[in-house]
Design a protein around this motif. Structure first.
Motif, PDB file in Angstrom:
ATOM      1  N   PHE A   1     129.708  25.894  78.317  1.00 37.00           N
ATOM      2  CA  PHE A   1     130.348  26.443  77.123  1.00 37.00           C
ATOM      3  C   PHE A   1     129.303  26.883  76.101  1.00 37.00           C
ATOM      4  CE2 PHE A   1     131.947  25.896  72.801  1.00 37.00           C
ATOM      5  CZ  PHE A   1     133.005  26.792  72.821  1.00 37.00           C
ATOM      6  N   ALA A   2     128.307  26.031  75.845  1.00 32.98           N
ATOM      7  CA  ALA A   2     127.269  26.364  74.863  1.00 32.98           C
ATOM      8  C   ALA A   2     126.487  27.601  75.296  1.00 32.98           C
ATOM      9  CB  ALA A   2     126.324  25.179  74.677  1.00 32.98           C
ATOM     10  N   THR A   3     126.150  27.689  76.571  1.00 30.80           N
ATOM     11  CA  THR A   3     125.391  28.838  77.068  1.00 30.80           C
ATOM     12  C   THR A   3     126.190  30.128  76.913  1.00 30.80           C
ATOM     13  OG1 THR A   3     124.238  27.415  78.658  1.00 30.80           O
ATOM     14  CG2 THR A   3     124.212  29.790  79.081  1.00 30.80           C
ATOM     15  N   ILE A   4     127.446  30.095  77.319  1.00 32.47           N
ATOM     16  CA  ILE A   4     128.286  31.291  77.236  1.00 32.47           C
ATOM     17  C   ILE A   4     128.538  31.670  75.770  1.00 32.47           C
ATOM     18  CG2 ILE A   4     130.587  32.211  77.730  1.00 32.47           C
ATOM     19  CD1 ILE A   4     130.436  30.590  80.382  1.00 32.47           C
TER      20      ILE A   4
ATOM     21  N   LEU B   1     125.370  33.258  74.445  1.00 27.51           N
ATOM     22  CA  LEU B   1     125.211  34.610  74.989  1.00 27.51           C
ATOM     23  C   LEU B   1     126.187  35.588  74.330  1.00 27.51           C
ATOM     24  CD1 LEU B   1     124.659  33.874  78.783  1.00 27.51           C
ATOM     25  CD2 LEU B   1     122.983  34.820  77.175  1.00 27.51           C
ATOM     26  N   ALA B   2     127.396  35.140  74.076  1.00 26.80           N
ATOM     27  CA  ALA B   2     128.382  36.002  73.408  1.00 26.80           C
ATOM     28  C   ALA B   2     127.940  36.317  71.986  1.00 26.80           C
ATOM     29  CB  ALA B   2     129.753  35.331  73.407  1.00 26.80           C
ATOM     30  N   TYR B   3     127.482  35.305  71.258  1.00 30.47           N
ATOM     31  CA  TYR B   3     126.979  35.526  69.906  1.00 30.47           C
ATOM     32  C   TYR B   3     125.776  36.477  69.944  1.00 30.47           C
ATOM     33  CZ  TYR B   3     124.792  34.702  65.409  1.00 30.47           C
ATOM     34  OH  TYR B   3     124.220  34.878  64.181  1.00 30.47           O
ATOM     35  N   GLY B   4     124.900  36.279  70.915  1.00 30.69           N
ATOM     36  CA  GLY B   4     123.738  37.155  71.060  1.00 30.69           C
ATOM     37  C   GLY B   4     124.138  38.592  71.345  1.00 30.69           C
TER      38      GLY B   4
ATOM     39  N   VAL C   1     126.931  40.134  70.413  1.00 33.27           N
ATOM     40  CA  VAL C   1     127.426  40.723  69.161  1.00 33.27           C
ATOM     41  C   VAL C   1     126.240  41.067  68.257  1.00 33.27           C
ATOM     42  CG1 VAL C   1     128.743  40.236  67.056  1.00 33.27           C
ATOM     43  CG2 VAL C   1     129.667  39.597  69.288  1.00 33.27           C
ATOM     44  N   ASN C   2     125.280  40.154  68.171  1.00 33.25           N
ATOM     45  CA  ASN C   2     124.096  40.383  67.349  1.00 33.25           C
ATOM     46  C   ASN C   2     123.295  41.582  67.849  1.00 33.25           C
ATOM     47  OD1 ASN C   2     122.136  40.045  65.443  1.00 33.25           O
ATOM     48  ND2 ASN C   2     121.184  38.295  66.430  1.00 33.25           N
ATOM     49  N   VAL C   3     123.122  41.698  69.160  1.00 28.86           N
ATOM     50  CA  VAL C   3     122.367  42.818  69.732  1.00 28.86           C
ATOM     51  C   VAL C   3     123.068  44.139  69.426  1.00 28.86           C
ATOM     52  CG1 VAL C   3     121.774  43.906  71.947  1.00 28.86           C
ATOM     53  CG2 VAL C   3     121.150  41.539  71.521  1.00 28.86           C
ATOM     54  N   VAL C   4     124.368  44.182  69.568  1.00 28.44           N
ATOM     55  CA  VAL C   4     125.102  45.429  69.308  1.00 28.44           C
ATOM     56  C   VAL C   4     124.987  45.818  67.836  1.00 28.44           C
ATOM     57  CG1 VAL C   4     127.403  46.465  69.235  1.00 28.44           C
ATOM     58  CG2 VAL C   4     126.681  45.174  71.246  1.00 28.44           C
ATOM     59  N   MET C   5     125.243  44.882  66.940  1.00 26.05           N
ATOM     60  CA  MET C   5     125.213  45.201  65.512  1.00 26.05           C
ATOM     61  C   MET C   5     123.798  45.551  65.041  1.00 26.05           C
ATOM     62  SD  MET C   5     128.333  45.072  64.950  1.00 26.05           S
ATOM     63  CE  MET C   5     128.486  45.237  63.208  1.00 26.05           C
ATOM     64  N   THR C   6     122.821  44.767  65.448  1.00 26.60           N
ATOM     65  CA  THR C   6     121.445  45.026  65.033  1.00 26.60           C
ATOM     66  C   THR C   6     120.911  46.286  65.693  1.00 26.60           C
ATOM     67  OG1 THR C   6     121.128  42.643  64.806  1.00 26.60           O
ATOM     68  CG2 THR C   6     119.151  44.003  64.825  1.00 26.60           C
ATOM     69  N   GLY C   7     121.240  46.480  66.951  1.00 24.13           N
ATOM     70  CA  GLY C   7     120.779  47.669  67.661  1.00 24.13           C
ATOM     71  C   GLY C   7     121.300  48.943  67.029  1.00 24.13           C
ATOM     72  N   ILE C   8     122.547  48.921  66.579  1.00 26.92           N
ATOM     73  CA  ILE C   8     123.118  50.097  65.903  1.00 26.92           C
ATOM     74  C   ILE C   8     122.359  50.377  64.604  1.00 26.92           C
ATOM     75  CG2 ILE C   8     125.156  50.931  64.671  1.00 26.92           C
ATOM     76  CD1 ILE C   8     126.838  49.579  66.886  1.00 26.92           C
ATOM     77  N   SER C   9     122.045  49.318  63.850  1.00 28.97           N
ATOM     78  CA  SER C   9     121.312  49.543  62.599  1.00 28.97           C
ATOM     79  C   SER C   9     119.881  49.999  62.872  1.00 28.97           C
ATOM     80  CB  SER C   9     121.315  48.286  61.733  1.00 28.97           C
ATOM     81  OG  SER C   9     120.549  47.262  62.328  1.00 28.97           O
TER      82      SER C   9
ATOM     83  N   PRO D   1     119.295  30.879  76.131  1.00 28.80           N
ATOM     84  CA  PRO D   1     119.658  31.940  75.189  1.00 28.80           C
ATOM     85  C   PRO D   1     118.923  31.831  73.846  1.00 28.80           C
ATOM     86  CG  PRO D   1     121.624  31.090  76.242  1.00 28.80           C
ATOM     87  CD  PRO D   1     120.500  30.182  76.645  1.00 28.80           C
ATOM     88  N   ILE D   2     118.610  30.622  73.420  1.00 35.84           N
ATOM     89  CA  ILE D   2     117.877  30.447  72.164  1.00 35.84           C
ATOM     90  C   ILE D   2     116.451  30.965  72.311  1.00 35.84           C
ATOM     91  CG2 ILE D   2     116.968  28.732  70.535  1.00 35.84           C
ATOM     92  CD1 ILE D   2     119.524  27.087  71.162  1.00 35.84           C
ATOM     93  N   VAL D   3     115.783  30.570  73.395  1.00 34.90           N
ATOM     94  CA  VAL D   3     114.418  31.043  73.631  1.00 34.90           C
ATOM     95  C   VAL D   3     114.410  32.558  73.822  1.00 34.90           C
ATOM     96  CG1 VAL D   3     112.477  30.946  75.252  1.00 34.90           C
ATOM     97  CG2 VAL D   3     113.618  28.842  74.549  1.00 34.90           C
ATOM     98  N   GLY D   4     115.385  33.072  74.563  1.00 37.85           N
ATOM     99  CA  GLY D   4     115.474  34.520  74.763  1.00 37.85           C
ATOM    100  C   GLY D   4     115.659  35.262  73.453  1.00 37.85           C
ATOM    101  N   ALA D   5     116.474  34.711  72.549  1.00 35.97           N
ATOM    102  CA  ALA D   5     116.700  35.343  71.249  1.00 35.97           C
ATOM    103  C   ALA D   5     115.433  35.331  70.407  1.00 35.97           C
ATOM    104  CB  ALA D   5     117.834  34.638  70.508  1.00 35.97           C
ATOM    105  N   VAL D   6     114.701  34.224  70.423  1.00 34.57           N
ATOM    106  CA  VAL D   6     113.471  34.134  69.627  1.00 34.57           C
ATOM    107  C   VAL D   6     112.438  35.139  70.127  1.00 34.57           C
ATOM    108  CG1 VAL D   6     111.498  32.635  69.087  1.00 34.57           C
ATOM    109  CG2 VAL D   6     113.833  31.754  68.900  1.00 34.57           C
ATOM    110  N   VAL D   7     112.229  35.171  71.440  1.00 36.03           N
ATOM    111  CA  VAL D   7     111.230  36.081  72.008  1.00 36.03           C
ATOM    112  C   VAL D   7     111.633  37.539  71.774  1.00 36.03           C
ATOM    113  CG1 VAL D   7     110.196  36.867  74.182  1.00 36.03           C
ATOM    114  CG2 VAL D   7     110.411  34.424  73.709  1.00 36.03           C
ATOM    115  N   THR D   8     112.890  37.853  72.033  1.00 35.05           N
ATOM    116  CA  THR D   8     113.362  39.228  71.868  1.00 35.05           C
ATOM    117  C   THR D   8     113.307  39.664  70.402  1.00 35.05           C
ATOM    118  OG1 THR D   8     114.792  38.971  73.786  1.00 35.05           O
ATOM    119  CG2 THR D   8     115.303  40.773  72.299  1.00 35.05           C
ATOM    120  N   SER D   9     113.706  38.796  69.485  1.00 32.67           N
ATOM    121  CA  SER D   9     113.661  39.129  68.063  1.00 32.67           C
ATOM    122  C   SER D   9     112.225  39.345  67.593  1.00 32.67           C
ATOM    123  CB  SER D   9     114.306  38.023  67.234  1.00 32.67           C
ATOM    124  OG  SER D   9     115.662  37.913  67.559  1.00 32.67           O
ATOM    125  N   PHE D  10     111.316  38.554  68.103  1.00 33.62           N
ATOM    126  CA  PHE D  10     109.906  38.716  67.744  1.00 33.62           C
ATOM    127  C   PHE D  10     109.389  40.079  68.195  1.00 33.62           C
ATOM    128  CE2 PHE D  10     105.385  38.230  68.856  1.00 33.62           C
ATOM    129  CZ  PHE D  10     104.872  37.941  67.595  1.00 33.62           C
TER     130      PHE D  10
END
Length: 173
Positions: free
Chosen positions: A57-60, A63-66, A68-76, A139-148
Motif C-alpha cells: 500500500f505504501a509503495t503504490i 508511486l501515485a503521489y509521485g 501526480v507530482n511528475v505530471v504537475m511539475t513537468g507541465i510547469s 519511491p522515496i529514493v527515486g524521488a530524491v534522485v530524480t528531483s536532484f
C-alpha cells in the motif's frame, strides 16, 4: 531399439535422450529421494515472498503521489521561463528571466528527467514487490534522485540569466 538417432519430427525415447545427453541409462541412475525434502523447502519460499500489505500500500501510494507530482511539475517545467520569472519576483530580483531559449530547453530536459526517473522507479518497485521484498523506500529514493537531477537542469537555466547572475554577485559581496 535402433542405434540410429531419431529423424526430424520423430520422438526420441527417454533412453535415447539420456544417451544423446551423455547420461547413464535410467536403470543406473541414482535415486534422488534424498534431495526431495530440500526441494520441498525451496518450493515453500515463494509463498513467503508475498510483500506485506502495508508495504504494498505504501509503495503504490508513494508511486501515485509521485506520478501526480511528475505530471504537475513537468507541465510547469515546459514553461520554465514563466516559472523562473515568478521565482525571481519572489526572491526580490529586479528584472525578469530573459534567456527564453535556454529556459525552454532546460525546462524540457527537466520534465523528461522527471518522467524517466518516475518510470524507472515504478519498474524497479514493481519488480521488488513481485519478489516480496520491502519496497516502500524505493519511491522515496527515486524521488530524491530524480528531483536532484531535475533541479540541476533548472539551475543551469537560472545561472545563465544575467539578472539572476547579477543578483548572485551582489548577494556574495
Amino acid at each position: 531399439m535402433s542405434d540410429q538417432r531419431p529423424q526430424y519430427g520423430e520422438i526420441a525415447t527417454p533412453e535415447e535422450q539420456r544417451r544423446a545427453a551423455g547420461l547413464p541409462p535410467l536403470s543406473e541412475a541414482a535415486p534422488v529421494a534424498a534431495e526431495l525434502p530440500e526441494a520441498g523447502k525451496a518450493s515453500s519460499a515463494p509463498a513467503s515472498a508475498r510483500p506485506h500489505p502495508a508495504d504494498r500500500f505504501a509503495t503504490i501510494a508513494l508511486l501515485a503521489y509521485g506520478l501526480v507530482n511528475v505530471v504537475m511539475t513537468g507541465i510547469s517545467y515546459l514553461d520554465l521561463p514563466t516559472v523562473l520569472t515568478e521565482v525571481m519576483k519572489i526572491l526580490g530580483i529586479d528584472g525578469e528571466f530573459t534567456e527564453y531559449a535556454a529556459g525552454r530547453a532546460w525546462g524540457t530536459a527537466a520534465a523528461v528527467v522527471l518522467v524517466i526517473g518516475w518510470t524507472v522507479t515504478a519498474v524497479l518497485s514493481g519488480r521488488r514487490l513481485r519478489r516480496g521484498r520491502i519496497t516502500w523506500w524505493l519511491p522515496i529514493v527515486g524521488a530524491v534522485v530524480t528531483s536532484f537531477l531535475a533541479a540541476i537542469c533548472v539551475m543551469i537555466a537560472m545561472m545563465g540569466d544575467p539578472a539572476f547572475a547579477n543578483y548572485i554577485v551582489k548577494a556574495g559581496s
